[in-house]
Scaffold this motif. Structure first.
Motif, PDB file in Angstrom:
ATOM      1  N   LEU A  52       0.819  -1.210   0.000  1.00  0.00           N
ATOM      2  CA  LEU A  52       0.000   0.000   0.000  1.00  0.00           C
ATOM      3  C   LEU A  52       0.853   1.260   0.000  1.00  0.00           C
ATOM      4  O   LEU A  52       0.553   2.221  -0.713  1.00  0.00           O
ATOM      5  CB  LEU A  52      -0.920  -0.021   1.231  1.00  0.00           C
ATOM      6  CG  LEU A  52      -2.311   0.594   1.074  1.00  0.00           C
ATOM      7  CD1 LEU A  52      -3.118  -0.152   0.024  1.00  0.00           C
ATOM      8  CD2 LEU A  52      -3.044   0.559   2.414  1.00  0.00           C
ATOM      9  N   TYR A  94       0.676   3.947  -3.123  1.00  0.00           N
ATOM     10  CA  TYR A  94      -0.037   5.212  -2.966  1.00  0.00           C
ATOM     11  C   TYR A  94       0.808   6.370  -2.442  1.00  0.00           C
ATOM     12  O   TYR A  94       0.349   7.511  -2.422  1.00  0.00           O
ATOM     13  CB  TYR A  94      -1.242   5.013  -2.043  1.00  0.00           C
ATOM     14  CG  TYR A  94      -2.294   4.133  -2.649  1.00  0.00           C
ATOM     15  CD1 TYR A  94      -3.025   4.550  -3.758  1.00  0.00           C
ATOM     16  CD2 TYR A  94      -2.551   2.861  -2.134  1.00  0.00           C
ATOM     17  CE1 TYR A  94      -3.983   3.734  -4.330  1.00  0.00           C
ATOM     18  CE2 TYR A  94      -3.511   2.033  -2.703  1.00  0.00           C
ATOM     19  CZ  TYR A  94      -4.225   2.483  -3.797  1.00  0.00           C
ATOM     20  OH  TYR A  94      -5.176   1.665  -4.368  1.00  0.00           O
ATOM     21  N   ARG A 149      -6.081  -5.331  -2.858  1.00  0.00           N
ATOM     22  CA  ARG A 149      -5.816  -4.335  -1.817  1.00  0.00           C
ATOM     23  C   ARG A 149      -5.454  -5.022  -0.498  1.00  0.00           C
ATOM     24  O   ARG A 149      -4.613  -4.521   0.259  1.00  0.00           O
ATOM     25  CB  ARG A 149      -7.029  -3.430  -1.632  1.00  0.00           C
ATOM     26  CG  ARG A 149      -6.789  -2.255  -0.692  1.00  0.00           C
ATOM     27  CD  ARG A 149      -8.013  -1.380  -0.616  1.00  0.00           C
ATOM     28  NE  ARG A 149      -8.317  -0.770  -1.897  1.00  0.00           N
ATOM     29  CZ  ARG A 149      -7.839   0.406  -2.286  1.00  0.00           C
ATOM     30  NH1 ARG A 149      -7.038   1.078  -1.488  1.00  0.00           N
ATOM     31  NH2 ARG A 149      -8.169   0.900  -3.460  1.00  0.00           N
TER      32      ARG A 149
END
Length: 248
Positions: A26, A30, A185
């Motif tokens: 993650l 991001y 995710r």
């Protein structure tokens, strides 16, 4: 500057030319990659090459790590080290993005990138060991083994992942690839403990010796567990690939 796209145009090109997010945590997906895009577009605008950006990454990371070994732990040091490591990590992403933007990817650049990464990984745990020995009031000498174990797990994960990627058979030219599922995710969250960005964040605890020691040790234990899981997974995948190739 004639013929070189402006910053905004370079940034748009980079957004549309990203590597797959499969197997990426993650933080890298991001935070680090978007920050790397910004730095890659800026580097392209001023005419830096991917190798220049790799060198800058090494300088930023190296300066931050040298500070860990040379200075007594404090909150200002924690913030300084964290900033240097995060910038070095973002530049590590930027060099590859810049190479793709300029169509300048080559084996020498990839080699340099991996050498700098290897130096960064080994040096990081070495300077923690030095800091433990020089500045920390350790409950016992056994704590000096923690950075060594962490270093071993980190290096094995790094080289094991590289070797697996290099040894995994590529699809034949012209072969139709199956539809790839969207990156998970949940998997991206699960991979956070072995993301270098999370390791950088542990240095924010450097102002409190006990908090840093416990946080660093907990993350080191996670690396060891992931190392074992990754090795089993990679060995099975390569064995299955070899068996499939032998049958065909």
């Amino acid at each position: 500057m004639e013929g070189r796209p402006g910053y905004r145009e370079a940034l748009e090109r980079l957004r549309s030319a990203q590597k797959s997010a499969k197997g990426v945590s993650l933080y890298s997906r991001y935070v680090n990659r978007p920050l790397g895009r910004v730095l890659a577009a800026a580097a392209h605008r001023v005419g830096l090459s991917p190798n220049h950006v790799t060198a800058l990454s090494g300088v930023c990371s190296g300066a931050a790590l040298a500070a860990v070994a040379l200075a007594s732990p404090s909150w200002p040091l924690a913030l300084t080290v964290y900033a240097g490591l995060v910038l070095g990590f973002a530049l590590d992403s930027a060099d590859g993005q810049l190479a793709r933007l300029r169509g300048a990817a080559n084996p020498a650049g990839e080699w340099l990138d991996h050498v700098v990464d290897c130096a960064k990984i080994t040096a990081l745990h070495a300077v923690v060991l030095v800091s433990f020995f020089r500045f920390h009031e350790l409950p016992g000498d056994g704590w000096l083994l923690v950075p060594l174990g962490f270093q071993l797990a980190a290096v094995v994960i790094f080289f094991g992942g590289l070797l697996t990627d290099k040894l995994t058979p590529r699809p034949a030219p012209g072969a139709r690839a199956a539809h790839a599922p969207a990156p998970s995710r949940l998997r991206a969250v699960a991979l956070l403990p072995v993301d270098y960005g999370v390791l950088c964040a542990v240095f924010l605890l450097l102002g409190d010796e006990r908090a840093f020691r416990l946080g660093y040790t907990a993350l080191g234990a996670a690396y060891v567990l992931f190392c074992v899981a990754f090795l089993v997974k990679w060995f099975r995948e390569l064995s299955a690939s070899a068996s499939s190739a032998a049958r065909s």
